[in-house]
Enzyme design. Sequence first.
Site, mmCIF file in Angstrom:
data_model
loop_
_atom_site.group_PDB
_atom_site.id
_atom_site.type_symbol
_atom_site.label_atom_id
_atom_site.label_comp_id
_atom_site.label_asym_id
_atom_site.label_seq_id
_atom_site.Cartn_x
_atom_site.Cartn_y
_atom_site.Cartn_z
ATOM 1 N N ASP A 1 0.838 -1.203 0.000
ATOM 2 C CA ASP A 1 0.000 0.000 0.000
ATOM 3 C C ASP A 1 0.876 1.256 0.000
ATOM 4 O O ASP A 1 0.385 2.372 -0.163
ATOM 5 C CB ASP A 1 -0.994 -0.007 1.169
ATOM 6 C CG ASP A 1 -0.310 0.018 2.519
ATOM 7 O OD1 ASP A 1 0.927 -0.123 2.582
ATOM 8 O OD2 ASP A 1 -1.023 0.170 3.540
ATOM 9 N N SER A 2 2.196 1.055 0.137
ATOM 10 C CA SER A 2 3.122 2.189 0.001
ATOM 11 C C SER A 2 3.110 2.729 -1.429
ATOM 12 O O SER A 2 3.704 3.773 -1.702
ATOM 13 C CB SER A 2 4.541 1.780 0.404
ATOM 14 O OG SER A 2 4.935 0.608 -0.286
ATOM 15 N N ASP B 1 -1.153 -6.230 -0.462
ATOM 16 C CA ASP B 1 -1.237 -5.553 0.837
ATOM 17 C C ASP B 1 -2.666 -5.032 1.048
ATOM 18 O O ASP B 1 -3.106 -4.131 0.307
ATOM 19 C CB ASP B 1 -0.251 -4.373 0.805
ATOM 20 C CG ASP B 1 0.288 -4.018 2.162
ATOM 21 O OD1 ASP B 1 -0.024 -4.725 3.140
ATOM 22 O OD2 ASP B 1 1.051 -3.031 2.227
ATOM 23 N N LYS C 1 -1.228 -9.465 2.856
ATOM 24 C CA LYS C 1 -0.619 -8.992 4.102
ATOM 25 C C LYS C 1 -1.593 -8.042 4.777
ATOM 26 O O LYS C 1 -2.294 -7.288 4.097
ATOM 27 C CB LYS C 1 0.692 -8.258 3.801
ATOM 28 C CG LYS C 1 1.359 -7.683 5.049
ATOM 29 C CD LYS C 1 2.758 -7.188 4.766
ATOM 30 C CE LYS C 1 2.835 -5.783 4.241
ATOM 31 N NZ LYS C 1 2.219 -4.760 5.105
ATOM 32 N N GLU D 1 -1.922 -5.354 8.389
ATOM 33 C CA GLU D 1 -1.144 -4.674 9.425
ATOM 34 C C GLU D 1 -1.761 -4.847 10.809
ATOM 35 O O GLU D 1 -2.987 -4.883 10.951
ATOM 36 C CB GLU D 1 -1.032 -3.170 9.107
ATOM 37 C CG GLU D 1 -0.158 -2.887 7.907
ATOM 38 C CD GLU D 1 0.167 -1.408 7.740
ATOM 39 O OE1 GLU D 1 -0.156 -0.588 8.635
ATOM 40 O OE2 GLU D 1 0.771 -1.064 6.701
ATOM 41 N N GLU E 1 8.560 -4.187 11.416
ATOM 42 C CA GLU E 1 9.006 -2.882 10.892
ATOM 43 C C GLU E 1 9.413 -1.939 12.022
ATOM 44 O O GLU E 1 8.641 -1.716 12.976
ATOM 45 C CB GLU E 1 7.895 -2.234 10.042
ATOM 46 C CG GLU E 1 8.313 -0.855 9.510
ATOM 47 C CD GLU E 1 7.432 -0.295 8.395
ATOM 48 O OE1 GLU E 1 6.546 -1.020 7.906
ATOM 49 O OE2 GLU E 1 7.661 0.872 8.009
HETATM 50 O O1 KIV Z 1 3.554 -1.256 1.869
HETATM 51 C C1 KIV Z 1 4.741 -1.519 2.099
HETATM 52 O O2 KIV Z 1 5.655 -1.100 1.379
HETATM 53 C C2 KIV Z 1 5.052 -2.350 3.264
HETATM 54 C C3 KIV Z 1 6.489 -2.708 3.489
HETATM 55 C C4 KIV Z 1 7.175 -1.599 4.158
HETATM 56 C C5 KIV Z 1 6.635 -3.968 4.251
HETATM 57 O O3 KIV Z 1 4.182 -2.723 3.983
#
Ligand code: KIV
Length: 295
Positions: free
Chosen positions: A59-60, A98, A128, A130, A198
Site C-alpha cells: 500500500d506504500s 497488501d 498482508k 497490518e 518494521e
Molecule cells: O507497503 C509496504 O511497502 C510495506 C512494506 C514496508 C513492508 O508494507
Amino acid sequence: MSSPPREPSADRQERKPITLLKLAEKRALGEPIVMVTAYDHPSALLVEDASVDVVLVGDSAANNVLGYRDTVPITMDELLMLARAVRRGLTTPLMVGDLPFGSYEVSDEQAVRTALRFVKEAGCDAVKLEGGGATSVARARAIVAAGIPVMGHVGLTPQTATALGGYRAQGRNAQAAARVAREALALQEAGCFSLVFEAIPSQVAEEIMRRIEIPVIGIGAGPATDGQVLVFHDLLGIREGLGARFVKRYANIQDEMAAGVAAFAEDVRTGRYPEAQHGYAIDAGELQAFRQHLA
Ligand code: KIV
C-alpha cells in the site's frame, strides 16, 4: 507508439516458483529471504530478474506512485490495478497483496472478501495485513480459514501511524517491546505463514525471533530476522529525500530521470531533437502526388 512488454527470459522460465514451503525451508536453512515491493510491470520484471523471493504490492504505492501523503487513502481498486500489472511481470516470486486501510477492519467477512479479490482479480498468492491487536488477529484467522495465506505486520504499521504517535520506531521500552512480541505470537498462532517486523530495535527483534517459528522479514528490525524487505522506490532512489533511517540507497534513479527529461526538453527547445534518423520517409513520387492532392 512503443514496443510491447518483453516476454520472460529463458532463465526465468527455468526457476521454480517460490512457495510457502520454500520460504519455511529457507528459514530452516538460514538462507536470507529477499522481499521487495513492486507496483507496476517494469518493476516486476526487474525484481523477477533479480530473483527476489517475495514481491509485495504494498500500500506504500499510495505515496510512491499515486501521490498521496501516506498509505491511508489508497483504495482496493487502485491497488488491484497495480497488482494486475505486477502479476503480468512475475513468474517465480511469491506475490503478496497488501490489504489497504479500511478494507479489512470492519468484519471477518469484509476481510475475506477483500483478500479474495487480490487472489481472484490480480492473481496474488497471499495477502498482508497490518497490526497484531485483537481485530487484525481475528481477520488473519478468518482469511487463513478461507484458504488464503496471510503475512502479518507488526512494529511500525503505517496505516495506523497516527494512533502509534507518528512514523517512529516501536518497542523501545520493555512494555512496548512486550506488546510487539505478543502481537507477533498472536499472528503466528492465528495461522500467518510469515511476518514483517518494521522499525523495532534490533535486540528486541532478536529476542522475539527466538520464540517465532515462521519466516520473519525485517525492515528496520536489524539482522536477526529471516529476511529483509525494502521499498523499490527507496532502494533505487526514485524519490526525493532519504526516507527512513533503515533505507539503504543502491542507486539514484531520480537524478538520472530528472537529467534525462531536462536533456529532452533542452533538445526540443533548441531544435536538436528530432534528427533525421528519428523520422519516417515517404517515396518521392507519393509525396508529389500528395502535394498535388492538397493543392
Ligand atoms: O507497503 C509496504 O511497502 C510495506 C512494506 C514496508 C513492508 O508494507
